[in-house]
Scaffold this motif. Structure first.
Motif, PDB file in Angstrom:
ATOM      1  N   GLN A   1       8.997   0.131  -0.443  1.00  0.00           N
ATOM      2  CA  GLN A   1       7.889  -0.201   0.257  1.00  0.00           C
ATOM      3  C   GLN A   1       6.747  -0.933  -0.666  1.00  0.00           C
ATOM      4  O   GLN A   1       6.178  -0.569  -1.712  1.00  0.00           O
ATOM      5  CB  GLN A   1       6.996   1.015   0.792  1.00  0.00           C
ATOM      6  CG  GLN A   1       7.810   1.693   1.634  1.00  0.00           C
ATOM      7  CD  GLN A   1       7.223   3.039   2.260  1.00  0.00           C
ATOM      8  OE1 GLN A   1       6.398   2.915   3.086  1.00  0.00           O
ATOM      9  NE2 GLN A   1       7.578   4.201   1.494  1.00  0.00           N
TER      10      GLN A   1
ATOM     11  N   ARG B   1       1.401  -4.833   1.415  1.00  0.00           N
ATOM     12  CA  ARG B   1       1.080  -6.151   1.984  1.00  0.00           C
ATOM     13  C   ARG B   1      -0.196  -6.768   1.244  1.00  0.00           C
ATOM     14  O   ARG B   1      -1.279  -6.001   1.145  1.00  0.00           O
ATOM     15  CB  ARG B   1       0.868  -6.158   3.496  1.00  0.00           C
ATOM     16  CG  ARG B   1       2.119  -5.671   4.158  1.00  0.00           C
ATOM     17  CD  ARG B   1       1.998  -5.641   5.823  1.00  0.00           C
ATOM     18  NE  ARG B   1       1.435  -7.123   6.187  1.00  0.00           N
ATOM     19  CZ  ARG B   1       0.443  -7.517   6.512  1.00  0.00           C
ATOM     20  NH1 ARG B   1      -0.521  -6.755   6.961  1.00  0.00           N
ATOM     21  NH2 ARG B   1       0.213  -8.882   6.998  1.00  0.00           N
TER      22      ARG B   1
ATOM     23  N   GLY C   1       2.280   4.485   4.028  1.00  0.00           N
ATOM     24  CA  GLY C   1       3.416   3.814   4.351  1.00  0.00           C
ATOM     25  C   GLY C   1       4.372   4.703   5.267  1.00  0.00           C
ATOM     26  O   GLY C   1       3.899   5.666   5.730  1.00  0.00           O
TER      27      GLY C   1
ATOM     28  N   SER D   1      -0.686  -1.730  10.855  1.00  0.00           N
ATOM     29  CA  SER D   1      -0.427  -3.536  10.373  1.00  0.00           C
ATOM     30  C   SER D   1       0.487  -3.891  11.611  1.00  0.00           C
ATOM     31  O   SER D   1       1.257  -3.144  11.993  1.00  0.00           O
ATOM     32  CB  SER D   1       0.574  -3.415   9.063  1.00  0.00           C
ATOM     33  OG  SER D   1       0.663  -4.712   8.840  1.00  0.00           O
TER      34      SER D   1
ATOM     35  N   ASP E   1       2.694  -6.375  11.491  1.00  0.00           N
ATOM     36  CA  ASP E   1       4.031  -7.012  10.913  1.00  0.00           C
ATOM     37  C   ASP E   1       5.042  -5.878  11.308  1.00  0.00           C
ATOM     38  O   ASP E   1       6.240  -6.435  10.752  1.00  0.00           O
ATOM     39  CB  ASP E   1       3.718  -7.488   9.737  1.00  0.00           C
ATOM     40  CG  ASP E   1       3.679  -6.268   8.586  1.00  0.00           C
ATOM     41  OD1 ASP E   1       3.298  -4.941   9.042  1.00  0.00           O
ATOM     42  OD2 ASP E   1       4.148  -6.518   7.395  1.00  0.00           O
TER      43      ASP E   1
ATOM     44  N   SER F   1       5.777  -3.412   9.491  1.00  0.00           N
ATOM     45  CA  SER F   1       6.151  -2.575   8.015  1.00  0.00           C
ATOM     46  C   SER F   1       5.912  -1.033   8.321  1.00  0.00           C
ATOM     47  O   SER F   1       6.534  -0.283   7.431  1.00  0.00           O
ATOM     48  CB  SER F   1       5.381  -3.098   7.226  1.00  0.00           C
ATOM     49  OG  SER F   1       3.870  -2.922   7.350  1.00  0.00           O
TER      50      SER F   1
ATOM     51  N   GLN G   1       2.956   0.154   7.871  1.00  0.00           N
ATOM     52  CA  GLN G   1       2.161   0.459   6.966  1.00  0.00           C
ATOM     53  C   GLN G   1       0.448   0.656   7.646  1.00  0.00           C
ATOM     54  O   GLN G   1       0.389  -0.062   8.575  1.00  0.00           O
ATOM     55  CB  GLN G   1       1.670  -0.659   5.935  1.00  0.00           C
ATOM     56  CG  GLN G   1       2.843  -0.784   4.763  1.00  0.00           C
ATOM     57  CD  GLN G   1       2.500  -1.751   3.714  1.00  0.00           C
ATOM     58  OE1 GLN G   1       1.458  -2.234   3.574  1.00  0.00           O
ATOM     59  NE2 GLN G   1       3.704  -2.149   3.129  1.00  0.00           N
TER      60      GLN G   1
END
Length: 289
Positions: free
Chosen positions: A106, A109, A128, A248, A250, A252, A254
């Motif tokens: 992890q 970002r 995360g 987030s 994206d 991820s 997060q």
């Protein structure tokens, strides 16, 4: 009488728990009072977050194991890939066996880091997978604990709630806060049921804390994306803070968790005091996990 598939499964479970040393599973080392070789049934049940009665019936071949139970047993008994495949074959659920996949470390970002650096007057964390604490700002350190002084494996929001006395004492309403955290972790488990690090975390907390064990078994889920938290800080006193979490975009996993106070309140003043103490403290750290 001809052995049934379930009795073969029970034999494998008994043999496997006899091969494990308690310390391999985060349990106290073997002592002279221990009557069995390896793990006790109740210890395996706790590590797998299932009832002792259910696990006993599994070993006795009186109940068929579900796929989720097989997954938790595979993690609790530290099975390698061949042993896990054998477990599912004995249970007649070969097609249900999850395929292990590699997991990337992890990395924080850059956009999350920038956001964190710009939040200078409010506590903020980046969470995360598994609710691991990937980064924090100085005010979060002043509110919670010195995250940089903790071993990386301990930098987990749920782990700190249950194992750090200072963090536990900080929460005036620890029970509902902790239950919400367990429910959020349950949601994480549903998203990635084969995550070995999550299995390790759940197993350790199940053994160490009866509340966690009970709440985990309830299968309650929650995103815990917002709410109000009440703290009792040892220096600035009582704080009532709004907790908001943004994911987030994206994929991820997060999330940015921010704690704010209503302007003009004593809680707002308390946060300003905490922020003033930490103005020169380094902002955050990427764990690269």
């Amino acid at each position: 009488m001809k052995p049934t598939p379930d009795s073969h499964l029970g034999g494998f479970l008994r043999a496997r728990r006899a091969q494990l040393r308690p310390e391999q599973c985060g349990l106290p080392a073997t002592d002279s009072a221990r009557r069995v070789t390896g793990l006790r049934r109740e210890e395996v049940a706790a590590l797998a977050a299932i009832s002792v009665d259910y696990y006993t019936r599994l070993e006795q071949g009186r109940v068929r194991a579900s796929t989720p139970v097989l997954a938790t047993l595979a993690r609790a008994l530290h099975l390698n890939e061949d042993e896990e495949r054998y477990l599912y074959e004995l249970a007649g659920r070969t097609d249900d066996r999850p395929r292990r996949r590699g997991r990337q470390p992890q990395h924080l970002r850059p956009a999350m880091r920038r956001l964190l650096d710009q939040l200078t007057h409010t506590p903020a964390l980046v969470l995360g997978r598994r609710l691991d604490i990937l980064a924090w700002n100085p005010t979060a350190t002043a509110l919670y604990t010195d995250f940089s002084a903790l071993a990386p494996a301990r930098r987990n929001y749920v782990n700190l709630l249950f194992t750090d006395p200072a963090v536990r004492e900080l929460h005036k309403e620890w029970d509902p806060d902790a239950r919400d955290a367990v429910a959020a972790l349950r949601l994480e488990a549903a998203a990635d049921p084969g995550d070995p690090e999550l299995a390790r975390l759940v197993g350790e907390l199940s053994v160490r804390d009866a509340d966690f064990r009970t709440w985990w078994a309830e299968h309650r889920v929650s995103s815990a994306s917002y709410g109000t938290k009440h703290y009792r800080h040892p220096v600035v006193g009582d704080l009532t803070l709004d907790c908001d979490t943004w994911a987030s975009p994206d994929g991820s996993g997060q999330r940015l968790m921010v704690l704010t106070a209503e302007p003009g309140t004593s809680s707002h003043d308390g946060l300003r005091i905490l922020a003033s103490w930490t103005a020169r403290t380094p902002s955050n750290e990427d764990l690269n996990r």
